[in-house]
Scaffold this motif. Sequence first.
Motif, mmCIF file in Angstrom:
data_model
loop_
_atom_site.group_PDB
_atom_site.id
_atom_site.type_symbol
_atom_site.label_atom_id
_atom_site.label_comp_id
_atom_site.label_asym_id
_atom_site.label_seq_id
_atom_site.Cartn_x
_atom_site.Cartn_y
_atom_site.Cartn_z
ATOM 1 N N LEU A 183 0.882 -1.044 -0.103
ATOM 2 C CA LEU A 183 0.077 0.098 0.107
ATOM 3 C C LEU A 183 0.861 1.176 0.009
ATOM 4 N N LYS A 184 1.919 1.372 1.012
ATOM 5 C CA LYS A 184 2.692 2.608 1.003
ATOM 6 C C LYS A 184 3.569 2.556 -0.504
ATOM 7 N N GLU A 185 3.905 1.703 -1.003
ATOM 8 C CA GLU A 185 4.571 1.681 -2.275
ATOM 9 C C GLU A 185 3.698 1.951 -3.408
ATOM 10 N N ALA A 186 2.498 1.785 -3.451
ATOM 11 C CA ALA A 186 1.592 1.794 -4.399
ATOM 12 C C ALA A 186 0.980 3.266 -4.260
ATOM 13 N N ARG A 187 0.834 3.958 -2.975
ATOM 14 C CA ARG A 187 0.411 5.348 -2.780
ATOM 15 C C ARG A 187 0.987 6.250 -3.851
ATOM 16 N N PRO A 188 0.074 6.813 -4.366
ATOM 17 C CA PRO A 188 0.722 7.794 -5.300
ATOM 18 C C PRO A 188 1.019 9.083 -4.707
ATOM 19 N N ALA A 189 2.330 9.618 -5.129
ATOM 20 C CA ALA A 189 2.420 10.937 -4.588
ATOM 21 C C ALA A 189 1.877 12.215 -5.254
ATOM 22 N N MET A 190 1.943 13.330 -4.545
ATOM 23 C CA MET A 190 1.026 14.600 -5.010
ATOM 24 C C MET A 190 1.769 14.925 -6.525
ATOM 25 N N VAL A 191 0.894 15.056 -7.252
ATOM 26 C CA VAL A 191 1.415 15.826 -8.521
ATOM 27 C C VAL A 191 0.173 16.680 -9.051
ATOM 28 N N PRO A 192 0.462 17.878 -9.491
ATOM 29 C CA PRO A 192 -0.768 18.636 -10.266
ATOM 30 C C PRO A 192 -1.286 17.713 -11.416
ATOM 31 N N GLY A 193 -2.564 17.587 -11.326
ATOM 32 C CA GLY A 193 -3.204 16.819 -12.377
ATOM 33 C C GLY A 193 -3.635 15.532 -12.222
ATOM 34 N N MET A 194 -3.871 15.194 -10.821
ATOM 35 C CA MET A 194 -3.839 13.812 -10.816
ATOM 36 C C MET A 194 -5.414 13.238 -11.046
ATOM 37 N N ARG A 195 -6.339 14.348 -10.958
ATOM 38 C CA ARG A 195 -7.635 14.121 -11.339
ATOM 39 C C ARG A 195 -7.955 14.275 -12.579
ATOM 40 N N PRO A 196 -9.123 13.605 -13.192
ATOM 41 C CA PRO A 196 -9.197 13.914 -14.685
ATOM 42 C C PRO A 196 -9.371 15.280 -15.172
ATOM 43 N N LYS A 197 -10.361 16.055 -14.082
ATOM 44 C CA LYS A 197 -10.557 17.457 -14.587
ATOM 45 C C LYS A 197 -9.212 18.323 -14.397
ATOM 46 N N THR A 198 -8.438 18.055 -13.612
ATOM 47 C CA THR A 198 -7.318 18.626 -13.462
ATOM 48 C C THR A 198 -6.279 18.682 -14.181
ATOM 49 N N PHE A 199 -6.291 17.261 -14.664
ATOM 50 C CA PHE A 199 -5.185 16.837 -15.763
ATOM 51 C C PHE A 199 -5.389 17.461 -16.876
ATOM 52 N N LYS A 200 -6.533 17.913 -17.286
ATOM 53 C CA LYS A 200 -6.936 18.641 -18.517
ATOM 54 C C LYS A 200 -6.306 20.165 -18.365
ATOM 55 N N ARG A 201 -6.784 20.512 -17.250
ATOM 56 C CA ARG A 201 -6.246 21.951 -16.797
ATOM 57 C C ARG A 201 -4.694 22.212 -17.025
ATOM 58 N N VAL A 202 -3.986 21.147 -16.243
ATOM 59 C CA VAL A 202 -2.371 21.306 -16.075
ATOM 60 C C VAL A 202 -2.034 20.970 -17.426
ATOM 61 N N ASP A 203 -2.587 20.010 -18.538
ATOM 62 C CA ASP A 203 -2.268 19.879 -19.817
ATOM 63 C C ASP A 203 -2.245 21.209 -20.739
ATOM 64 N N THR A 204 -1.613 22.141 -20.596
ATOM 65 C CA THR A 204 -1.844 23.295 -21.280
ATOM 66 C C THR A 204 -1.649 23.228 -22.647
ATOM 67 N N ASP A 205 -0.916 22.406 -23.068
ATOM 68 C CA ASP A 205 -0.775 22.274 -24.814
ATOM 69 C C ASP A 205 -1.703 21.182 -25.438
ATOM 70 N N GLY A 206 -2.457 20.717 -24.510
ATOM 71 C CA GLY A 206 -3.662 19.949 -25.167
ATOM 72 C C GLY A 206 -3.229 18.657 -25.876
ATOM 73 N N ASN A 207 -1.845 18.058 -25.554
ATOM 74 C CA ASN A 207 -1.584 16.813 -26.195
ATOM 75 C C ASN A 207 -1.799 15.769 -25.566
ATOM 76 N N GLY A 208 -2.600 15.579 -24.259
ATOM 77 C CA GLY A 208 -3.161 14.471 -23.752
ATOM 78 C C GLY A 208 -2.016 13.907 -22.662
ATOM 79 N N SER A 209 -1.034 14.474 -22.420
ATOM 80 C CA SER A 209 -0.114 14.298 -21.587
ATOM 81 C C SER A 209 0.465 15.468 -20.594
ATOM 82 N N LEU A 210 1.096 15.026 -19.708
ATOM 83 C CA LEU A 210 1.692 16.180 -18.873
ATOM 84 C C LEU A 210 3.241 16.050 -18.852
#
Length: 173
Positions: A113-140
């Motif tokens: 569980l500790k190993e799998a726990r995702p670290a904090m990064v902007p864009g973790m949720r689908p809605k925020t992912f799109k907002r952080v993806d400023t160039d709109g290429n589908g990846s950060l």
Amino acid sequence: MRNRTLVLGVTALAVAITGMAAPSFAARDKMTPEQRAERMIKRLDTNSDNKVSLDEFQARMTTNFKTFDTNGDGQISADEMKAKREAFREARKAWQDAKSKDGKERDAALAHLKEARPAMVPGMRPKTFKRVDTDGNGSLSAAEVASASEKMFKRRDKNGDGVIDAADFSKKV
């Protein structure tokens, strides 16, 4: 009659004491904002000055970025982000199932569980992912994550002194 009054009085007192004690027991499970702030500062403060600078914050985001970029192409795809969240869900379910089992199995589930726990990064949720993806290429990219994390840092630095510290979490700011 006197015994009845005494029993009723003792019962009322016991109920009152139980009612006052219950919230304090419940409060132990929930962290206060100050406790969460202290934990966050302790985790991110690499030079032990009880403050988190933008450099310390960005260094953590860079490290976290690498944990999500599983194929090492310098980009975090929506699929990589989703896979990381799903792996954590599965590990959390395995931990819940293992809580009642023997020590070794429970310890292994907790380690996973500790190993799998995702670290904090902007864009973790689908809605925020799109907002952080400023160039709109589908990846950060690392630059997009760095830019979003700088904005996140500035939002958390409530008093604008360039560091995140206990003062940023007080109600007076």
